[in-house]
Design a protein around this motif. Structure first.
Motif, PDB file in Angstrom:
ATOM      1  N   LEU A 121     -67.351 -68.110   0.404  1.00  0.00           N
ATOM      2  CA  LEU A 121     -67.409 -68.532   1.793  1.00  0.00           C
ATOM      3  C   LEU A 121     -67.513 -70.051   1.863  1.00  0.00           C
ATOM      4  O   LEU A 121     -68.301 -70.666   1.137  1.00  0.00           O
ATOM      5  N   LEU A 122     -66.737 -70.654   2.722  1.00  0.00           N
ATOM      6  CA  LEU A 122     -66.706 -72.107   2.915  1.00  0.00           C
ATOM      7  C   LEU A 122     -66.204 -72.842   1.674  1.00  0.00           C
ATOM      8  O   LEU A 122     -66.650 -73.953   1.363  1.00  0.00           O
ATOM      9  N   HIS A 158     -64.976 -76.273   2.488  1.00  0.00           N
ATOM     10  CA  HIS A 158     -65.946 -77.243   3.015  1.00  0.00           C
ATOM     11  C   HIS A 158     -65.777 -78.565   2.271  1.00  0.00           C
ATOM     12  O   HIS A 158     -65.563 -78.582   1.056  1.00  0.00           O
ATOM     13  N   VAL A 200     -73.484 -75.862   4.030  1.00  0.00           N
ATOM     14  CA  VAL A 200     -73.775 -75.268   5.329  1.00  0.00           C
ATOM     15  C   VAL A 200     -72.625 -75.603   6.273  1.00  0.00           C
ATOM     16  O   VAL A 200     -72.137 -76.741   6.301  1.00  0.00           O
ATOM     17  N   ARG A 201     -72.207 -74.619   7.023  1.00  0.00           N
ATOM     18  CA  ARG A 201     -71.083 -74.808   7.950  1.00  0.00           C
ATOM     19  C   ARG A 201     -71.336 -76.001   8.874  1.00  0.00           C
ATOM     20  O   ARG A 201     -72.420 -76.148   9.447  1.00  0.00           O
ATOM     21  N   ASP A 202     -70.323 -76.841   9.000  1.00  0.00           N
ATOM     22  CA  ASP A 202     -70.326 -77.995   9.903  1.00  0.00           C
ATOM     23  C   ASP A 202     -71.342 -79.078   9.523  1.00  0.00           C
ATOM     24  O   ASP A 202     -71.610 -79.975  10.321  1.00  0.00           O
ATOM     25  N   ALA A 228     -69.727 -73.552  -2.667  1.00  0.00           N
ATOM     26  CA  ALA A 228     -69.469 -72.642  -1.558  1.00  0.00           C
ATOM     27  C   ALA A 228     -70.640 -71.664  -1.431  1.00  0.00           C
ATOM     28  O   ALA A 228     -71.515 -71.589  -2.301  1.00  0.00           O
ATOM     29  N   ARG A 229     -70.631 -70.923  -0.335  1.00  0.00           N
ATOM     30  CA  ARG A 229     -71.731 -70.002  -0.057  1.00  0.00           C
ATOM     31  C   ARG A 229     -71.379 -68.575  -0.476  1.00  0.00           C
ATOM     32  O   ARG A 229     -70.209 -68.182  -0.512  1.00  0.00           O
ATOM     33  N   GLU A 236     -73.424 -65.958   5.027  1.00  0.00           N
ATOM     34  CA  GLU A 236     -74.135 -66.667   6.083  1.00  0.00           C
ATOM     35  C   GLU A 236     -75.084 -65.727   6.820  1.00  0.00           C
ATOM     36  O   GLU A 236     -75.409 -65.924   7.987  1.00  0.00           O
TER      37      GLU A 236
END
Length: 305
Positions: free
Chosen positions: A25-26, A29, A265-267, A289-290, A293
């Motif tokens: 995830l992400l 990023h 962390v997103r954003d 990456a994660r 969430e």
């Protein structure tokens, strides 16, 4: 943001069984995959980190337990140190004194079954195959492996408000206590990481257990690393300089390197916005990456009912 970063920092106090998952995830990023020298607030290369680790006597590699990418990074650092003809001891936060003989006797041929031999997953840790490459690198280069954690009975007694016997206290330097600010910040983090569901009266004893574990690990590192230092594999909270294992290794801080692997962390694309991006805590931060969430407090609430 803090809540997203706190999940799994204090696994011994949780009743959850974790699984190490791919960090998928992400992945796009802007910080994912980047390594930073925290004190100089600049990006660094893996080669710089590996060279610095090879020069350090005490190498502390912090993880989020359920992120498989963090274990891959740890294995890479262990291998890089071995390639540079260092033979530090490899100390596992996740192993208890009863597992020490098995770890010390382990060979490369036995590494597949090592998790079962020390009841790794039965004790709530993520899948052994995710950690196995770390052990493979250590054994490949002839590093001795050792159990770092304090005995469960000693931890339980202290957590119930008991005290250490005089010999144990002297052995781990128990007289060196947190100052008021260190203790307050740790109790705040314990409360937050347990989603505000703990009675305030239990927090001082929990802080003592955390201090016990860090002091115990530091003693193991000193003992096992008498010849060529030691590498610690542990949760990121244990490797922070301001109150973790490095604090108990003082006055040896100039011979030390502390790395934290941290999920993005997103954003949040500014590295300095992350609590771990603090030179008082870590020398290097490696962003990944994660795994997910999910709200860690939701899982904690379900486990407590």
């Amino acid at each position: 943001m803090k809540k997203l970063l706190l999940c799994c920092l204090f696994l011994p106090f949780w009743s959850l069984t974790l699984r190490a998952e791919p960090a998928e995830l992400l992945t796009d990023h802007p910080l994912a995959g980047t390594l930073w020298h925290v004190g100089e607030k600049r990006q660094a290369s893996p080669e710089e980190l590996f060279a610095a680790a090879a020069e350090a006597r005490w190498i502390l590699l912090g993880e989020k337990h359920d992120n498989a990418e963090h274990h891959r990074i740890q294995a890479e650092v262990v291998g890089a140190v071995g390639e540079r003809e260092r033979r530090p001891a490899l100390v596992w936060e996740m192993a208890q004194p009863e597992h020490d003989a098995v770890l010390k006797a382990a060979t490369a041929e036995q590494v597949d079954g090592l998790g079962d031999a020390i009841q790794w997953e039965q004790r709530g840790w993520p899948s052994w195959p995710e950690y196995q490459p770390i052990a493979e690198q250590a054994l490949k280069y002839g590093m001795t492996m050792a159990a770092g954690d304090a005995p469960p009975a000693v931890r339980r007694n202290l957590g119930k408000g008991g005290s250490l016997d005089a010999d144990t206290a002297a052995d781990i330097g128990w007289s060196r206590d947190y100052n008021d600010d260190q203790r307050r910040r740790l109790m705040e983090l314990l409360a937050l990481s347990h989603c505000g569901m703990l009675p305030e009266k239990v927090l001082p004893a929990m802080a003592d257990v955390q201090r016990l574990r860090d002091a115990w690990i530091a003693k193991v590192m000193r003992d096992e690393g008498a010849e060529d230092g030691a590498i610690l594999i542990a949760g990121a909270e244990h490797v922070r300089r301001d109150r973790g294992v490095p604090w108990h290794l003082l006055p040896l801080e100039d011979e030390m390197l502390a790395l934290a692997a941290v999920e993005v962390v997103r954003d949040v694309a500014d590295p300095e916005a992350y609590p771990s991006f603090d030179p008082e805590q870590f020398d290097y931060v490696w962003f990944t990456a994660r795994v997910d969430e999910k709200d860690p407090c939701e899982a904690f609430r379900k486990s407590s009912t």
